[in-house]
Design an enzyme around this catalytic site. Structure first.
Site, short mmCIF file in Angstrom:
data_model
loop_
_atom_site.label_atom_id
_atom_site.label_comp_id
_atom_site.label_asym_id
_atom_site.label_seq_id
_atom_site.Cartn_x
_atom_site.Cartn_y
_atom_site.Cartn_z
N ASP A 10 28.58 13.77 -4.52
CA ASP A 10 28.14 15.10 -4.09
C ASP A 10 28.75 15.34 -2.71
O ASP A 10 28.47 14.60 -1.77
CB ASP A 10 26.60 15.07 -4.02
N ILE A 11 29.59 16.35 -2.61
CA ILE A 11 30.36 16.57 -1.37
C ILE A 11 29.46 16.90 -0.17
O ILE A 11 29.86 16.67 0.97
CB ILE A 11 31.44 17.65 -1.59
N ASN A 24 33.79 31.99 -2.62
CA ASN A 24 34.34 33.20 -3.24
C ASN A 24 34.79 34.12 -2.11
O ASN A 24 34.57 33.82 -0.93
CB ASN A 24 33.33 33.87 -4.18
N VAL A 33 29.35 24.43 -6.26
CA VAL A 33 29.44 23.66 -5.03
C VAL A 33 29.12 24.54 -3.80
O VAL A 33 28.54 24.07 -2.82
CB VAL A 33 30.81 22.96 -4.93
N ASP A 34 29.47 25.81 -3.88
CA ASP A 34 29.19 26.77 -2.81
C ASP A 34 27.68 26.85 -2.54
O ASP A 34 27.23 26.74 -1.39
CB ASP A 34 29.74 28.14 -3.25
N SER A 117 38.29 25.68 -7.98
CA SER A 117 38.59 26.61 -9.10
C SER A 117 38.36 26.07 -10.51
O SER A 117 38.53 26.83 -11.47
CB SER A 117 40.03 27.15 -9.02
N THR A 118 38.00 24.79 -10.67
CA THR A 118 37.89 24.26 -12.04
C THR A 118 36.48 24.36 -12.62
O THR A 118 36.24 23.87 -13.73
CB THR A 118 38.37 22.80 -12.14
N GLY A 119 35.57 25.00 -11.89
CA GLY A 119 34.22 25.21 -12.42
C GLY A 119 34.13 26.60 -13.03
O GLY A 119 34.82 26.91 -14.00
#
Ligand code: ADP
Length: 168
Positions: A10-11, A24, A33-34, A117-119
């Site tokens: 978890d970042i 975004n 994640v945002d 971008s991969t989510g």
């Protein structure tokens, strides 16, 4: 000596100089994640992001890490995947490069990225991972301060894709 690492996790818990947020273009928070970064950093992050009045895709902005263990948060909106013919690969590379440029300017030695971008943005993972690794590698050749770049992967499929790109 510079290096790239791929780890699960978890970042928001990354205790280095900077983490990157897959934001975004409003920079006003969202899901994935945002959302996790905004929850963990606290409401002061929202107030700091408001001042930017948004950010174009592929560019990056920096704030304090507030309640996070990381000192700084780099916010970059990655591209939304359409069909791959709308500049998505270049825009994704821009997100990584511009984020690294900012961390380097701020003297960071350690920086962590999520899989931008991969989510929800649906960039195919098998195309995104090599772009990320290539762009990070290129940047590290001329970096002044950044020494270790860590890809923090939230699930095993993502971790495997970046591990494969790293070993290619
Ligand atoms: P985007 O809109 O850029 O696609 P998402 O947040 O939807 O961003 O997804 C990007 C990646 O971040 C996905 O692999 C998702 O699983 C991952 N992710 C979600 N939460 C976290 C977290 N707390 N730490 C690291 N990665 C996360």
């Amino acid at each position: 000596m510079t290096q790239i690492q791929v780890i699960p996790g978890d970042i928001t818990q990354f205790a280095g100089d900077a983490i990157v947020n897959a934001a975004n273009t409003t920079l006003m928070g969202g899901g994935g994640v945002d959302g996790a970064i905004h929850r963990a950093a606290g409401p002061a992050l929202y107030a700091a992001c408001e001042k930017f009045h948004g950010c174009p895709t592929g560019e990056a902005r920096i704030t304090s890490g507030f309640a996070l263990p990381a000192k700084y948060i780099i916010h970059t909106p990655g591209p939304v995947w359409r069909d791959g013919r709308h500049g998505e690969p270049e825009l994704l590379a821009n997100s990584y490069r511009n984020s690294l440029q900012l961390t380097d300017e701020y003297g960071c030695q350690t920086v962590a990225f999520p899989s931008i971008s991969t989510g929800v943005y649906a960039f195919p993972l098998d195309q995104a991972a090599p772009i990320a690794i290539r762009t990070i590698r290129e940047f590290l050749r001329t970096a002044q301060h950044v020494q270790t770049v860590t890809m923090v992967c939230f699930d095993p499929v993502t971790e495997q894709a970046y591990q494969t790109a790293l070993n290619a």
